[in-house]
Design an enzyme around this catalytic site. Sequence first.
Site, short mmCIF file in Angstrom:
data_model
loop_
_atom_site.label_atom_id
_atom_site.label_comp_id
_atom_site.label_asym_id
_atom_site.label_seq_id
_atom_site.Cartn_x
_atom_site.Cartn_y
_atom_site.Cartn_z
N ASP A 8 9.20 2.33 1.88
CA ASP A 8 8.03 3.09 2.30
C ASP A 8 7.84 2.84 3.79
O ASP A 8 7.32 1.81 4.20
CB ASP A 8 6.80 2.65 1.49
CG ASP A 8 5.53 3.39 1.91
OD1 ASP A 8 5.53 4.01 3.00
OD2 ASP A 8 4.54 3.32 1.17
N PHE B 25 0.85 -1.19 0.00
CA PHE B 25 0.00 0.00 0.00
C PHE B 25 0.89 1.23 0.00
O PHE B 25 1.68 1.43 0.91
CB PHE B 25 -0.95 0.04 1.21
CG PHE B 25 -1.90 1.21 1.13
CD1 PHE B 25 -3.01 1.14 0.30
CD2 PHE B 25 -1.65 2.38 1.82
CE1 PHE B 25 -3.87 2.23 0.18
CE2 PHE B 25 -2.49 3.48 1.70
CZ PHE B 25 -3.61 3.40 0.88
N LYS C 72 2.49 9.71 8.28
CA LYS C 72 1.74 9.25 9.44
C LYS C 72 2.22 9.82 10.79
O LYS C 72 1.84 10.91 11.14
CB LYS C 72 1.65 7.73 9.45
CG LYS C 72 0.76 7.24 8.29
CD LYS C 72 0.13 5.89 8.49
CE LYS C 72 -1.03 5.70 7.54
NZ LYS C 72 -0.77 4.83 6.41
C1 LIG Z 1 -0.95 5.14 4.96
C2 LIG Z 1 0.12 4.74 4.04
C3 LIG Z 1 0.39 5.48 2.87
C4 LIG Z 1 -0.46 6.64 2.43
O1 LIG Z 1 -0.40 7.69 3.32
P1 LIG Z 1 -1.44 8.92 3.18
O2 LIG Z 1 -0.93 9.92 4.16
O3 LIG Z 1 -2.79 8.39 3.51
O4 LIG Z 1 -1.37 9.39 1.78
C5 LIG Z 1 1.47 5.11 2.10
N1 LIG Z 1 2.23 4.05 2.44
C6 LIG Z 1 2.00 3.33 3.54
C7 LIG Z 1 2.89 2.18 3.88
C8 LIG Z 1 0.92 3.63 4.37
O5 LIG Z 1 0.66 2.87 5.44
#
Ligand SMILES: *Cc1c(COP(=O)(O)O)cnc(C)c1O
Length: 398
Positions: free
Chosen positions: A222, A137, A251
């Site tokens: 990520d 994700f 986050k």
């Molecule tokens: C939540 C998340 C995203 C996206 O972050 P947003 O601030 O909602 O755009 C990207 N990568 C990972 C691993 C995430 O958990």
Amino acid sequence: MNKSIIQLTEKHVAGTYGRYPIALVKGKGSKVWDKSGKQYIDFVSGLAVDNLGHCHPSVVSAIKKQAEKLIHVSNLYHIEPQSQLAEKLTSLSFADKVFFCNSGTEANESAIKLARRYFFDQGQSGRTEIITMHNSFHGRTMGSLSATAQTKFHTGFKPLLPGFKYIPFNDLPSARKAITKKTCAILVEPLQGEGGVNIPDPSYLKGLKKLCQEHGILLIFDEVQTGFGRTGKLFAYELYKTKPDIMTLAKALGGGVAIGALAGTNRVMKSFVPGTHAATFGGNPLACAAALASLKVITGKKFLEKANTTGTYFLQRLKEIAKGNPVVKQVRGKGMFLALELNKPGSNLVIDCMKQGFLINCIQLNVLRFLPPLNISRKEIDSLIPVLSDSLTKLSAK
Ligand SMILES: *Cc1c(COP(=O)(O)O)cnc(C)c1O
């Protein structure tokens, strides 16, 4: 009172979220309260954002102070808290330089652009393809969405952007096979969050790094969800002693305030020259002041050490209740990044726990994900256990 909020939301807010029928209006530490005054212990933390709990006094005070001084000026000028935050993030990580933005998806868009630009600058403009993992994700904007290898998020949004190749997570032979002359990078969450709290083999990330070095391509982690102590270290790459070339953050970075970042080594960051990339709000004084205050607490004496001990305790308690419940398929976790995988859908169980004053989260239909504030107490964890155990027993009897 909850009702009027719900009615307004349903009437006037875009219907992109399937919300639970409560409105949270106040928070302190690991507790939140809804409009009717009902208390909940929070095992969601605003989706891995509130790593210090709600309204941590250091963060609140930093926001107040900065708000009275300067909120926004744009990146046409130097920004004091931004410079300090960049210095802090680079001193705490492998990175030399930071680009600031406002969210996780935007951080990943920045990483995609940087990886391509890096090779363009070396006269290898044919190297544009990025390898990503099944169940990953990376966000909802078109680039990050195209990088996200989960078809459920793609429905109705095609055509996706070209230039992504999907392979299984935690599978080195697949990665080796996928690399071609067109590959510029591998983008991977060190531990997958939304995809099910998936923890790789200890040697996986090191193996990816080796492949990247052999082929001269970039490794991008990520760490939007895993960053800032969630998995036990400040960054999850430390768990596997594997440094990427680029990492993306968001986050928990801002202690609850929206901020994202890309951090990278000088070698790659030199491709971000004036005009290549930008974000109007990126690194604004308010968000950076909040992030600085939050980082100070997380990196403070014994904070992560204590969080780790509590995480180990929580995992142990989850294992205890899993033992007697045939509905639990697997218990897994690192630090405060924990999950119970069920062999039945878990959505009713989330509602059951909510009614009893506990917020938990269910992903991939059957994975209960626990992301409590890193400073949650054992007592608060203990209070969840019998409720969860009863709900699991109820579910398995169904
Ligand atoms: C939540 C998340 C995203 C996206 O972050 P947003 O601030 O909602 O755009 C990207 N990568 C990972 C691993 C995430 O958990």
